[in-house]
Design a protein around this motif. Structure first.
Motif, PDB file in Angstrom:
ATOM      1  N   GLU A  85     -19.705 -34.790  -9.896  1.00 48.11           N
ATOM      2  CA  GLU A  85     -21.248 -35.137  -9.988  1.00 48.11           C
ATOM      3  C   GLU A  85     -21.443 -35.664 -11.130  1.00 48.11           C
ATOM      4  O   GLU A  85     -22.333 -36.408 -11.146  1.00 48.11           O
ATOM      5  N   MET A  86     -20.795 -36.086 -11.773  1.00 44.20           N
ATOM      6  CA  MET A  86     -20.116 -36.727 -13.031  1.00 44.20           C
ATOM      7  C   MET A  86     -21.529 -36.351 -14.042  1.00 44.20           C
ATOM      8  O   MET A  86     -21.928 -36.744 -15.080  1.00 44.20           O
ATOM      9  N   ASN A  87     -21.897 -34.636 -14.047  1.00 44.24           N
ATOM     10  CA  ASN A  87     -22.365 -33.765 -14.607  1.00 44.24           C
ATOM     11  C   ASN A  87     -21.751 -33.859 -16.317  1.00 44.24           C
ATOM     12  O   ASN A  87     -21.669 -32.841 -16.581  1.00 44.24           O
ATOM     13  N   MET A  88     -22.675 -34.744 -17.108  1.00 50.91           N
ATOM     14  CA  MET A  88     -22.102 -34.826 -18.494  1.00 50.91           C
ATOM     15  C   MET A  88     -22.141 -33.170 -19.246  1.00 50.91           C
ATOM     16  O   MET A  88     -21.039 -32.966 -20.320  1.00 50.91           O
ATOM     17  N   PHE A  89     -23.431 -32.612 -19.177  1.00 49.88           N
ATOM     18  CA  PHE A  89     -23.629 -32.062 -19.835  1.00 49.88           C
ATOM     19  C   PHE A  89     -23.183 -30.784 -19.429  1.00 49.88           C
ATOM     20  O   PHE A  89     -22.176 -29.911 -20.226  1.00 49.88           O
ATOM     21  N   GLN A  90     -22.680 -30.816 -18.430  1.00 49.46           N
ATOM     22  CA  GLN A  90     -21.986 -29.759 -17.703  1.00 49.46           C
ATOM     23  C   GLN A  90     -20.489 -29.423 -17.687  1.00 49.46           C
ATOM     24  O   GLN A  90     -19.374 -28.507 -18.012  1.00 49.46           O
ATOM     25  N   VAL A  91     -20.072 -30.993 -18.028  1.00 52.83           N
ATOM     26  CA  VAL A  91     -18.529 -31.059 -18.206  1.00 52.83           C
ATOM     27  C   VAL A  91     -18.178 -30.451 -19.832  1.00 52.83           C
ATOM     28  O   VAL A  91     -17.260 -30.220 -20.176  1.00 52.83           O
ATOM     29  N   LEU A  92     -19.345 -31.273 -20.600  1.00 53.40           N
ATOM     30  CA  LEU A  92     -19.102 -30.766 -22.322  1.00 53.40           C
ATOM     31  C   LEU A  92     -18.899 -29.514 -22.292  1.00 53.40           C
ATOM     32  O   LEU A  92     -18.361 -28.749 -23.433  1.00 53.40           O
ATOM     33  N   PHE A  93     -19.925 -28.557 -21.574  1.00 51.67           N
ATOM     34  CA  PHE A  93     -20.082 -27.124 -21.875  1.00 51.67           C
ATOM     35  C   PHE A  93     -18.682 -26.508 -21.435  1.00 51.67           C
ATOM     36  O   PHE A  93     -17.769 -25.619 -22.002  1.00 51.67           O
ATOM     37  N   LEU A  94     -18.063 -26.972 -20.164  1.00 50.94           N
ATOM     38  CA  LEU A  94     -16.971 -26.270 -19.713  1.00 50.94           C
ATOM     39  C   LEU A  94     -15.408 -26.988 -20.629  1.00 50.94           C
ATOM     40  O   LEU A  94     -14.643 -26.135 -21.022  1.00 50.94           O
ATOM     41  N   ALA A  95     -15.665 -27.707 -21.444  1.00 52.80           N
ATOM     42  CA  ALA A  95     -14.936 -28.148 -22.138  1.00 52.80           C
ATOM     43  C   ALA A  95     -15.041 -27.543 -23.325  1.00 52.80           C
ATOM     44  O   ALA A  95     -13.476 -26.886 -24.029  1.00 52.80           O
ATOM     45  N   ASN A 116     -38.074 -29.001 -19.198  1.00 54.35           N
ATOM     46  CA  ASN A 116     -36.831 -29.253 -20.293  1.00 54.35           C
ATOM     47  C   ASN A 116     -35.558 -27.700 -20.419  1.00 54.35           C
ATOM     48  O   ASN A 116     -35.050 -27.581 -20.276  1.00 54.35           O
ATOM     49  N   SER A 117     -36.921 -26.598 -19.825  1.00 58.60           N
ATOM     50  CA  SER A 117     -36.204 -25.424 -19.249  1.00 58.60           C
ATOM     51  C   SER A 117     -35.309 -25.404 -18.650  1.00 58.60           C
ATOM     52  O   SER A 117     -34.116 -24.807 -18.450  1.00 58.60           O
ATOM     53  N   ASP A 118     -34.923 -26.144 -17.365  1.00 59.90           N
ATOM     54  CA  ASP A 118     -34.351 -26.064 -16.131  1.00 59.90           C
ATOM     55  C   ASP A 118     -33.147 -26.493 -16.628  1.00 59.90           C
ATOM     56  O   ASP A 118     -32.163 -26.711 -16.359  1.00 59.90           O
ATOM     57  N   VAL A 119     -33.472 -28.231 -17.898  1.00 61.17           N
ATOM     58  CA  VAL A 119     -32.030 -29.364 -17.935  1.00 61.17           C
ATOM     59  C   VAL A 119     -31.403 -28.443 -18.625  1.00 61.17           C
ATOM     60  O   VAL A 119     -29.808 -28.097 -18.625  1.00 61.17           O
ATOM     61  N   ILE A 120     -31.989 -26.985 -19.580  1.00 65.74           N
ATOM     62  CA  ILE A 120     -31.160 -26.165 -20.566  1.00 65.74           C
ATOM     63  C   ILE A 120     -29.983 -25.085 -19.536  1.00 65.74           C
ATOM     64  O   ILE A 120     -29.346 -25.280 -19.807  1.00 65.74           O
ATOM     65  N   VAL A 121     -31.019 -24.519 -18.266  1.00 68.25           N
ATOM     66  CA  VAL A 121     -30.459 -23.759 -18.382  1.00 68.25           C
ATOM     67  C   VAL A 121     -29.015 -24.399 -16.704  1.00 68.25           C
ATOM     68  O   VAL A 121     -28.467 -23.569 -16.572  1.00 68.25           O
ATOM     69  N   ASN A 122     -29.624 -25.654 -16.729  1.00 67.68           N
ATOM     70  CA  ASN A 122     -28.681 -26.320 -15.702  1.00 67.68           C
ATOM     71  C   ASN A 122     -27.191 -26.511 -16.245  1.00 67.68           C
ATOM     72  O   ASN A 122     -26.481 -26.891 -16.042  1.00 67.68           O
ATOM     73  N   ILE A 123     -27.398 -26.300 -17.824  1.00 64.17           N
ATOM     74  CA  ILE A 123     -26.147 -26.781 -18.572  1.00 64.17           C
ATOM     75  C   ILE A 123     -25.137 -25.959 -18.262  1.00 64.17           C
ATOM     76  O   ILE A 123     -24.148 -26.270 -18.189  1.00 64.17           O
ATOM     77  N   PHE A 178     -16.845 -24.737 -10.995  1.00 65.30           N
ATOM     78  CA  PHE A 178     -15.839 -25.464 -12.415  1.00 65.30           C
ATOM     79  C   PHE A 178     -15.268 -27.131 -12.024  1.00 65.30           C
ATOM     80  O   PHE A 178     -15.648 -27.251 -12.818  1.00 65.30           O
ATOM     81  N   LEU A 179     -15.783 -26.835 -10.305  1.00 63.53           N
ATOM     82  CA  LEU A 179     -15.054 -28.736 -10.874  1.00 63.53           C
ATOM     83  C   LEU A 179     -16.267 -29.289  -9.805  1.00 63.53           C
ATOM     84  O   LEU A 179     -16.032 -30.918  -9.937  1.00 63.53           O
ATOM     85  N   ARG A 180     -17.377 -28.952  -9.784  1.00 67.65           N
ATOM     86  CA  ARG A 180     -18.283 -29.801  -9.104  1.00 67.65           C
ATOM     87  C   ARG A 180     -18.965 -30.701 -10.129  1.00 67.65           C
ATOM     88  O   ARG A 180     -19.762 -31.801  -9.893  1.00 67.65           O
ATOM     89  N   PRO A 181     -19.433 -30.176 -11.636  1.00 67.86           N
ATOM     90  CA  PRO A 181     -19.736 -31.365 -12.703  1.00 67.86           C
ATOM     91  C   PRO A 181     -18.619 -32.308 -12.784  1.00 67.86           C
ATOM     92  O   PRO A 181     -18.777 -33.192 -12.898  1.00 67.86           O
TER      93      PRO A 181
END
Length: 551
Positions: free
Chosen positions: A282-292, A264-271, A276-279
């Motif tokens: 890869e359709m990484n929705m956590f990271q897309v939401l963070f950038l938005a 779970n700690s890695d999941v939080i770190v990987n947010i 900027f473009l890789r999420p």
């Protein structure tokens, strides 16, 4: 269709009778005053043009009919005569009478008709000029077309399985159905991340400051996450209560599979992404939401200097919304192909063996609908029956689509229920990613069932970590069909269930996927309603008003 004869005295009397017939019959459809006035005006002016260019002699006749089909109300005017350029007669230019004065009345008539040009259809068949006046349009036409497509798919699939060869069913599925279904889902996957990114960035800008965004945003996000957690709990509860597939026991082909865990700690770190473009790729929705959220917050701090950027993000948001609406036009066909493919490839013996599992899924979905209704009633102080009635047309549209593709229709549902645009334009795109209650319930239920089938003992102390992991997994999953399988594959690895177990439910997964989008969509709408009502910004008069067809 009613016939109106032309008498020897004047055509005016016949036209008057026809217009009275139109007015009386349009009242039966309970149009609002603007729609009714507009329809009567279009019918009157269109009939006048047809009579002027018609070939009506004494004893002749013209015809008028009014029909409602799939929520679309039309007035059909049929007058004998030679073909003429109807669009040319709608030229709003001003003409002059014999005294050189402008023929104002005729000019006004033409201007009015020209403004309604998109609601008029002209054709000429068998010596008759025909004008179709569209009195009212309805989004429910998509509802009925989709329902027809789904029912037709089930009937055709059942007939093909029982009266044609298996090779023919397989060929139709592989050559026609699967390619179209794959292309449809591919284009949805292509637009999901930019749609959610631009929608969230664009919807943050209307907030005045961080405090207003923080209060409303915190309530909405909290509602989404709490319901996701409760949905996973419902999945666990349904499993222990109904014990699905208790008579099925399998042995892993590779019993030495090691148990994995989700850090779970890695999941939080990987947010936080490092690119900027890789999420997006890869359709990484956590990271897309963070950038938005990061971009939206940046716009709030820039003040007036951010105006060009706001316009850019707004244009991009409108673009992807428009693309989504275009894709949704093919929804009935995509739904037909998807359901027909599932029926043709379904193994009846597997379905019989997993009847308990299917019943458990249905029970879980019912519990999720009930949870959303209770949220509306308890926290929103609203009658959930009104919300269900207004959402019903949108539920079927979601059923044949995906949670993400339902964003525009869910926004329309919120607007019809009286939710302010600045609220639902924020919550609905966000809910397409972090309000996947159906996926959370299904993932928890499926993981425990597969563990039981393979004889993996799940101790009580592992239940809470499983629920938390399922919540995190479904939050990070995109709202597209089949995303729950990815969540299940990771969840069962945490329990020590072999990866091959996933193949057992793949066939059933395709059949039950249509239940997810309506549940997810209504959950997001319910949370939006509850928060809006709690903030006292909901238009209650509009919420409790009559359900109307959207134009």
């Amino acid at each position: 269709m009613k016939k109106f004869s032309v008498n020897s005295n004047s055509k005016i009397d016949s036209i008057g009778e026809a217009l009275s017939f139109i007015r009386e019959n349009l009242k039966k459809y309970h149009l609002n005053s603007n729609e009714e006035s507009r329809a009567n005006l279009m019918a009157e002016e269109s009939l006048t043009h047809l009579i002027e260019h018609g070939n009506l002699k004494e004893g002749g006749a013209f015809y008028v009919s009014i029909k409602k089909f799939f929520g679309r109300i039309t007035v059909k005017l049929t007058v004998p005569g030679e073909k003429f350029d109807f669009l040319e007669t709608l030229n709003p230019g001003i003409t002059f009478d014999e005294e050189g004065m402008p023929a104002a009345y005729e000019a006004i008539q033409n201007i009015l008709l020209h403004s309604f040009e998109d609601r008029l259809r002209y054709s000429h068949r068998r010596g008759f000029n025909i004008i179709m006046v569209i009195a009212a349009r309805s989004n429910k036409s998509a509802f009925w077309w989709t329902l027809t497509a789904l029912i037709s798919a089930v009937i055709i699939g059942a007939l093909m399985k029982n009266f044609t060869s298996e090779s023919l069913c397989s060929a139709v599925n592989s050559i026609v159905l699967v390619p179209f279904k794959t292309m449809y889902m591919n284009i949805i996957k292509a637009i999901v991340t930019p749609l959610i990114f631009f929608a969230i960035v664009n919807c943050i800008s209307p907030f005045k400051n961080f405090s207003e965004l923080g209060r409303v945003g915190l309530k909405i996000v909290s509602a989404f996450l709490i319901k996701m957690f409760l949905a996973a709990c419902i999945g666990v509860g349904i499993f222990f209560l109904l014990q699905p597939c208790g008579g099925i026991h399998l042995v892993a082909s590779n019993p030495s599979v090691s148990s994995a865990s989700i850090p779970n700690s890695d999941v939080i770190v990987n947010i936080v992404p490092s690119n900027f473009l890789r999420p997006f790729f890869e359709m990484n929705m956590f990271q897309v939401l963070f950038l938005a959220f990061l971009c939206g917050a940046g716009l709030l701090t820039m003040g007036e200097s951010a105006k060009p950027l706001r316009e850019f993000f707004d244009s991009c948001c409108q673009l992807f919304m428009a693309i989504t609406k275009i894709i949704m036009r093919f929804l009935p066909l995509a739904g037909f192909c998807s359901i027909l493919s599932a029926v043709l490839t379904a193994d009846s013996t597997i379905l019989i063996s997993f009847t308990g599992f299917i019943a458990s899924i249905v029970a879980g979905m019912f519990c999720l609908w009930t949870m959303s209704c209770l949220q509306i009633f308890i926290f929103g102080k609203l009658n959930p029956i009104h919300a269900l009635k207004k959402f019903f047309p949108y539920a079927l549209l979601a059923m044949a689509s995906s949670t993400t593709a339902s964003i525009p229709s869910n926004m329309n549902a919120c607007d019809e229920m009286g939710v302010p645009k600045r609220i639902f334009s924020f919550s609905i795109p966000l809910g397409a990613t972090i309000s996947l209650d159906a996926a959370a319930m299904y993932t928890a239920l499926s993981s425990l069932m597969l563990a039981k089938i393979y004889g993996v003992n799940v101790p009580v102390e592992s239940i809470l970590p499983l629920i938390i992991s399922v919540t995190i997994l479904t939050v990070s999953a995109p709202g597209i069909t089949g995303a729950s399988l990815v969540c299940i594959s990771i969840a069962i690895s945490q329990l020590g269930v072999p990866a091959e177990a996933l193949g057992i439910i793949m066939g059933i997964d395709a059949l039950q996927n249509f239940m997810h989008p309506p549940v997810n969509s209504f959950s997001a709408v319910a949370s939006t309603l509850a928060v809006s009502s709690n903030e006292k910004i909901l238009d209650r008069e509009k919420f409790y008003g009559e359900t109307k067809d959207l134009q």
